[in-house]
Design a protein around this motif. Structure first.
Motif, PDB file in Angstrom:
ATOM      1  N   GLY A  13       0.787  -1.228   0.000  1.00 14.02           N
ATOM      2  CA  GLY A  13       0.000   0.000   0.000  1.00 14.02           C
ATOM      3  C   GLY A  13       0.815   1.271   0.000  1.00 14.02           C
ATOM      4  O   GLY A  13       0.252   2.358  -0.133  1.00 14.02           O
ATOM      5  N   THR A  14       2.130   1.173   0.150  1.00 14.67           N
ATOM      6  CA  THR A  14       2.957   2.372   0.147  1.00 14.67           C
ATOM      7  C   THR A  14       3.559   2.658  -1.225  1.00 14.67           C
ATOM      8  O   THR A  14       4.226   3.673  -1.404  1.00 14.67           O
ATOM      9  N   GLY A  15       3.352   1.769  -2.198  1.00  8.82           N
ATOM     10  CA  GLY A  15       3.857   1.997  -3.542  1.00  8.82           C
ATOM     11  C   GLY A  15       2.917   2.861  -4.359  1.00  8.82           C
ATOM     12  O   GLY A  15       1.873   3.328  -3.873  1.00  8.82           O
ATOM     13  N   ALA A  16       3.255   3.066  -5.634  1.00  2.00           N
ATOM     14  CA  ALA A  16       2.477   3.968  -6.492  1.00  2.00           C
ATOM     15  C   ALA A  16       1.048   3.476  -6.689  1.00  2.00           C
ATOM     16  O   ALA A  16       0.089   4.222  -6.490  1.00  2.00           O
ATOM     17  N   LEU A  17       0.891   2.216  -7.097  1.00  2.00           N
ATOM     18  CA  LEU A  17      -0.457   1.673  -7.277  1.00  2.00           C
ATOM     19  C   LEU A  17      -1.139   1.478  -5.933  1.00  2.00           C
ATOM     20  O   LEU A  17      -2.316   1.822  -5.756  1.00  2.00           O
ATOM     21  N   GLY A  18      -0.421   0.920  -4.977  1.00  2.00           N
ATOM     22  CA  GLY A  18      -1.010   0.666  -3.668  1.00  2.00           C
ATOM     23  C   GLY A  18      -1.523   1.922  -3.001  1.00  2.00           C
ATOM     24  O   GLY A  18      -2.604   1.931  -2.407  1.00  2.00           O
ATOM     25  N   SER A  19      -0.768   3.012  -3.097  1.00  2.00           N
ATOM     26  CA  SER A  19      -1.200   4.243  -2.448  1.00  2.00           C
ATOM     27  C   SER A  19      -2.446   4.817  -3.111  1.00  2.00           C
ATOM     28  O   SER A  19      -3.303   5.397  -2.430  1.00  2.00           O
ATOM     29  N   ARG A  38       9.349  -0.994   5.479  1.00  2.00           N
ATOM     30  CA  ARG A  38      10.399  -0.179   6.086  1.00  2.00           C
ATOM     31  C   ARG A  38       9.821   0.795   7.109  1.00  2.00           C
ATOM     32  O   ARG A  38       8.707   1.281   6.939  1.00  2.00           O
ATOM     33  N   GLU A  39      10.607   1.070   8.126  1.00  2.00           N
ATOM     34  CA  GLU A  39      10.195   2.073   9.114  1.00  2.00           C
ATOM     35  C   GLU A  39       9.898   3.400   8.417  1.00  2.00           C
ATOM     36  O   GLU A  39      10.552   3.760   7.459  1.00  2.00           O
ATOM     37  N   GLN A  40       8.910   4.084   8.914  1.00  2.00           N
ATOM     38  CA  GLN A  40       8.509   5.392   8.396  1.00  2.00           C
ATOM     39  C   GLN A  40       7.693   5.315   7.100  1.00  2.00           C
ATOM     40  O   GLN A  40       7.235   6.342   6.603  1.00  2.00           O
ATOM     41  N   ASP A  41       7.504   4.117   6.523  1.00  2.00           N
ATOM     42  CA  ASP A  41       6.740   4.009   5.275  1.00  2.00           C
ATOM     43  C   ASP A  41       5.319   4.547   5.445  1.00  2.00           C
ATOM     44  O   ASP A  41       4.791   5.204   4.547  1.00  2.00           O
ATOM     45  N   LEU A  42       4.705   4.259   6.585  1.00  2.00           N
ATOM     46  CA  LEU A  42       3.327   4.707   6.787  1.00  2.00           C
ATOM     47  C   LEU A  42       3.262   6.225   6.919  1.00  2.00           C
ATOM     48  O   LEU A  42       2.344   6.863   6.388  1.00  2.00           O
ATOM     49  N   ASP A  43       4.247   6.802   7.610  1.00  2.00           N
ATOM     50  CA  ASP A  43       4.282   8.262   7.734  1.00  2.00           C
ATOM     51  C   ASP A  43       4.467   8.913   6.364  1.00  2.00           C
ATOM     52  O   ASP A  43       3.832   9.940   6.063  1.00  2.00           O
ATOM     53  N   GLN A  61       4.793  -2.641  10.693  1.00  2.00           N
ATOM     54  CA  GLN A  61       5.885  -3.243   9.936  1.00  2.00           C
ATOM     55  C   GLN A  61       5.745  -4.760  10.011  1.00  2.00           C
ATOM     56  O   GLN A  61       5.797  -5.356  11.088  1.00  2.00           O
ATOM     57  N   VAL A  62       5.530  -5.382   8.857  1.00  2.00           N
ATOM     58  CA  VAL A  62       5.280  -6.828   8.799  1.00  2.00           C
ATOM     59  C   VAL A  62       6.049  -7.416   7.615  1.00  2.00           C
ATOM     60  O   VAL A  62       6.026  -6.859   6.514  1.00  2.00           O
ATOM     61  N   ASP A  63       6.708  -8.537   7.848  1.00  2.00           N
ATOM     62  CA  ASP A  63       7.338  -9.287   6.763  1.00  2.00           C
ATOM     63  C   ASP A  63       6.273 -10.173   6.134  1.00  2.00           C
ATOM     64  O   ASP A  63       5.848 -11.172   6.724  1.00  2.00           O
ATOM     65  N   LEU A  64       5.823  -9.833   4.945  1.00  2.00           N
ATOM     66  CA  LEU A  64       4.723 -10.547   4.306  1.00  2.00           C
ATOM     67  C   LEU A  64       5.111 -11.920   3.786  1.00  2.00           C
ATOM     68  O   LEU A  64       4.257 -12.649   3.289  1.00  2.00           O
ATOM     69  N   THR A  65       6.394 -12.286   3.910  1.00  2.00           N
ATOM     70  CA  THR A  65       6.809 -13.644   3.553  1.00  2.00           C
ATOM     71  C   THR A  65       6.970 -14.533   4.788  1.00  2.00           C
ATOM     72  O   THR A  65       7.353 -15.696   4.671  1.00  2.00           O
TER      73      THR A  65
END
Length: 238
Positions: A13-19, A38-43, A61-65
């Motif tokens: 959700g922090t990438g171009a399409l995801g956002s 990564r830390e701060q991605d949500l901010d 922060q979650v490792d999706l794998t």
């Protein structure tokens, strides 16, 4: 579209399409959950979308794998917010732009982990909570490349083609539970990183993330409850 009281998870959700998808779901009234890397991605996401402090965007922060980490996080979200209604699997990545005979297994494993494993684990974690809510919607992000021949793309295409089978299996299994599962198939998306990588391309043919997000919004909304197991091209003239 009214998505009030809906809880939506958007991986990637922090990438171009995801956002763009996060933004349109928030505008529809959903509470949006973004597991980030990564830390701060949500901010940074909040800043990019110029969200007010009260916006219903949460994340961790979650490792999706990591199967256990994914299961635990989705369980916690469902406990905290009363369940899960929507899952959009955007997380993924591209690598392996070489012929098969020049691509070591590490490339294949990386693509399978990024594009397939993340989606499988998130679906497995989300579905029981959707069942408990009496329904839901899953949208997976595939690619045009998964449906047509292409040189030097085998690892990426194979990992994304598996998403199509995953979606079809989910649709068949979850139909009695009123949970839909569909795939969207982008081609080249008009993002800053793609423009940087292909400076001489015809950008007018590319599809903006916001346009794809509107298709996702439809698929998770009330008017698409009769659509499940579909693979929907969203590549326009690209």
């Amino acid at each position: 579209m009214n998505l009030e009281q809906k809880i939506a998870v958007v991986t990637g959700g922090t990438g171009a399409l995801g956002s763009a998808i996060v933004q349109i779901l928030l505008a529809g009234g959903a509470t949006v959950v973004v597991p980030f890397h990564r830390e701060q991605d949500l901010d940074r996401l909040r800043d990019r979308l110029a969200l007010p402090p009260h916006a219903a965007l949460i994340g961790a922060q979650v490792d999706l794998t990591d199967e256990q980490a994914v299961m635990a996080y989705y369980h916690q979200v469902a406990q905290d917010y009363g369940g899960l209604d929507i899952l959009v699997n955007v997380a993924g990545g591209f690598a392996g732009g070489k012929p098969v005979h020049e691509s070591g297994w590490a490339i294949w494993q990386t693509q399978l982990d990024l594009n397939l494993k993340t989606a499988v684990l998130s679906c497995a974690a989300a579905v029981p909570h959707m069942m408990a809510r009496g329904g839901g919607a899953i949208v997976n992000v595939g690619t045009r490349t998964a449906t047509q021949p292409g040189a030097n793309l085998a690892a990426y295409a194979a990992s994304k083609r598996a998403i199509l089978q995953l979606t079809e299996a989910l649709a068949a299994e979850l139909q009695p539970h009123r949970i839909t599962a569909n795939t969207i198939l982008p081609s080249v998306i008009d993002t800053p990183s793609n423009r940087s990588a292909m400076p001489d391309a015809d950008y007018d043919a590319w599809v903006p993330p916001a346009a794809i997000a509107r298709v996702v919004l439809f698929l998770v909304g009330p008017d698409a409850r009769i659509i499940s197991g579909a693979h929907i091209p969203v590549y326009g003239a690209a």
